[in-house]
Design a protein around this motif. Sequence first.
Motif, PDB file in Angstrom:
ATOM      1  N   LEU A 176       0.823  -1.209   0.000  1.00  0.00           N
ATOM      2  CA  LEU A 176       0.000   0.000   0.000  1.00  0.00           C
ATOM      3  C   LEU A 176       0.859   1.263   0.000  1.00  0.00           C
ATOM      4  CD1 LEU A 176      -2.852   1.167   0.091  1.00  0.00           C
ATOM      5  CD2 LEU A 176      -2.752   1.006   2.600  1.00  0.00           C
ATOM      6  N   VAL A 244      -5.249  -2.028   8.064  1.00  0.00           N
ATOM      7  CA  VAL A 244      -5.128  -2.696   6.772  1.00  0.00           C
ATOM      8  C   VAL A 244      -5.470  -4.171   6.978  1.00  0.00           C
ATOM      9  CG1 VAL A 244      -3.605  -3.229   4.835  1.00  0.00           C
ATOM     10  CG2 VAL A 244      -3.346  -1.061   6.075  1.00  0.00           C
ATOM     11  N   ASP A 246      -6.338  -7.961   5.467  1.00  0.00           N
ATOM     12  CA  ASP A 246      -6.151  -8.885   4.345  1.00  0.00           C
ATOM     13  C   ASP A 246      -7.420  -9.715   4.183  1.00  0.00           C
ATOM     14  OD1 ASP A 246      -5.328 -10.616   2.425  1.00  0.00           O
ATOM     15  OD2 ASP A 246      -3.790 -11.614   3.638  1.00  0.00           O
ATOM     16  N   VAL A 286      -9.104  -0.273   5.818  1.00  0.00           N
ATOM     17  CA  VAL A 286      -8.802  -0.578   4.422  1.00  0.00           C
ATOM     18  C   VAL A 286      -8.943  -2.082   4.231  1.00  0.00           C
ATOM     19  CG1 VAL A 286      -7.011  -0.650   2.659  1.00  0.00           C
ATOM     20  CG2 VAL A 286      -7.306   1.401   4.052  1.00  0.00           C
ATOM     21  N   ASN A 288      -8.167  -4.814   2.009  1.00  0.00           N
ATOM     22  CA  ASN A 288      -7.178  -4.935   0.947  1.00  0.00           C
ATOM     23  C   ASN A 288      -7.378  -6.219   0.125  1.00  0.00           C
ATOM     24  OD1 ASN A 288      -4.984  -4.172  -0.555  1.00  0.00           O
ATOM     25  ND2 ASN A 288      -3.467  -4.931   0.892  1.00  0.00           N
ATOM     26  N   LYS A 289      -6.780  -6.194  -1.070  1.00  0.00           N
ATOM     27  CA  LYS A 289      -6.730  -7.335  -1.995  1.00  0.00           C
ATOM     28  C   LYS A 289      -8.111  -7.704  -2.550  1.00  0.00           C
ATOM     29  CE  LYS A 289      -2.732  -9.167   0.511  1.00  0.00           C
ATOM     30  NZ  LYS A 289      -2.104 -10.346   1.169  1.00  0.00           N
ATOM     31  N   SER A 317      -7.243  -2.184  -3.843  1.00  0.00           N
ATOM     32  CA  SER A 317      -6.381  -3.224  -4.401  1.00  0.00           C
ATOM     33  C   SER A 317      -5.102  -2.540  -4.868  1.00  0.00           C
ATOM     34  CB  SER A 317      -7.057  -3.948  -5.565  1.00  0.00           C
ATOM     35  OG  SER A 317      -6.121  -4.786  -6.240  1.00  0.00           O
ATOM     36  N   THR A 318      -3.974  -2.975  -4.339  1.00  0.00           N
ATOM     37  CA  THR A 318      -2.703  -2.391  -4.751  1.00  0.00           C
ATOM     38  C   THR A 318      -2.267  -2.882  -6.127  1.00  0.00           C
ATOM     39  OG1 THR A 318      -1.517  -4.163  -3.574  1.00  0.00           O
ATOM     40  CG2 THR A 318      -1.950  -2.111  -2.370  1.00  0.00           C
TER      41      THR A 318
END
Length: 496
Positions: A176, A244, A246, A286, A288-289, A317-318
């Motif tokens: 990120l 953050v 997952d 956040v 994420n993914k 999504s990074t």
Amino acid sequence: MTTRFVDRAVIHLAAGSGGNGCASVHREKFKPLGGPDGGNGGTGGDVLLVVDPGVHTLLDFHYRPHARAGNGRQGQGSHRNGAAGETLELRVPEGTVVLTEDGEVLADLVGAGTTFVAAKGGRGGLGNAALASRARKAPGFALLGEEGESRDLVLELRSMADVGLLGFPSAGKSSLISVLSAAKPKIADYPFTTLVPNLGVVTAGDTVFTMADVPGLIPGASGGKGLGLDFLRHIERCAVFVHVIDCATYEAGRDPVSDIDALEEELARYTPALGESLEDRPRLVVLNKVDVPEAAELAEFVRPDLEQRGLRVFEVSTVSRHGLRELSFALGEIVERTRAERPAAEPTKIVLAPPAVDDSGFTIEADPDEPGGFIVRGPKPERWIRQTNFANDEAVGYLGDRLNRLGVEEELARMGAEPGCPVTIADYTFEWEPSTPSVVTQLAGRGTDPRLDRGDRVSAADRKQARRARRMSDADVDATDTGDVETDIDVGDDDR
């Protein structure tokens, strides 16, 4: 080759010792005793910690933990004072906190140029020219210089970031920060945790702020488990916390809600050394993914529950850069609001703390190890002890005068001290003799004091008087021997 990041170091500091004063008498032709002219010793150098924006790690202190400032030079005759010792400046990064080995916070170094005196140099001793008075025209002694302060300190670096990323290992924090800023942390396609903090500068419109990616958090981190304390130390100064999460993890027993609860529990248990609570800091979540289909479904499922808790949720999504723009602008808005609410920094004020009116400068207590003995404590008496040359009787007499003027003798008498009782000051123990005159009124040789007559030591005057007596005795013996010889001769003449 990458530079090793060090955010904690133990340093051993020694300030410079002060130079000794000089005992000298001015001499020139037709003026053999021109008065005292001994100069003062130089002051020892200090050890300073100075904030330098160009320093970002405590690596130098890790490899070179010992530091010593320069000693002051000794005074010399002809009123020449010794040179002061060289001050040692140690450059530290902004956000360094100075603590004792027991964990007490001594200084929080924030702002370029902020200076902290970590070890104070010793005072230089006075020469005999500065010690001259009406009662002591030509002192035959000088004061010794004090030793510099020696300290063992702990330096801890706490990152100066506006936004702190919180999350379990491999939650995607490094990824990120790498896409939101120009930072290049280590990223790989296998599970691992960040070992050192990573700082990145993020631009959101007209707002520029810093973001910290720090070691991953696990349950029990507030008690020192894993790298938890190393992680929590770097979030103390952050204005915004970002959870953050997952959403693509396959670990059993983990889900976004339980991960946030575990993180919040560790934050609640952690007590910052700077005394600021972490509960009132704003939070964002956040997820994420979300480029993974299963992760996107999980994020959509848990989002209502998180929003019911009052948390702002962003699905990002990074890899596809989905949701990153909205996240950066939301963080910029919160940072701007926090900066506006923060009070303006005030310059450091010099605080003068004069002694209390009833402060005598010393305390006296009974010696637990010596029956009938006493211990004198206080900065002045202990400093005077360190400045005294006990091989010089006049210097010892001057010490007695100073202690008497301070009121030590009067207080000892009030507490019931008896003549000959042991009195300890600093590392020296004396046999107390009361009623010592406070002014030398008798003429004496340089370096001597007539009040310190010792039964086990023969003075120079006594040796001179004994030598004179022996000479007179020898002369009488010689005269007697001569008379006997003349009488024998006369008798012999009469016999003839």
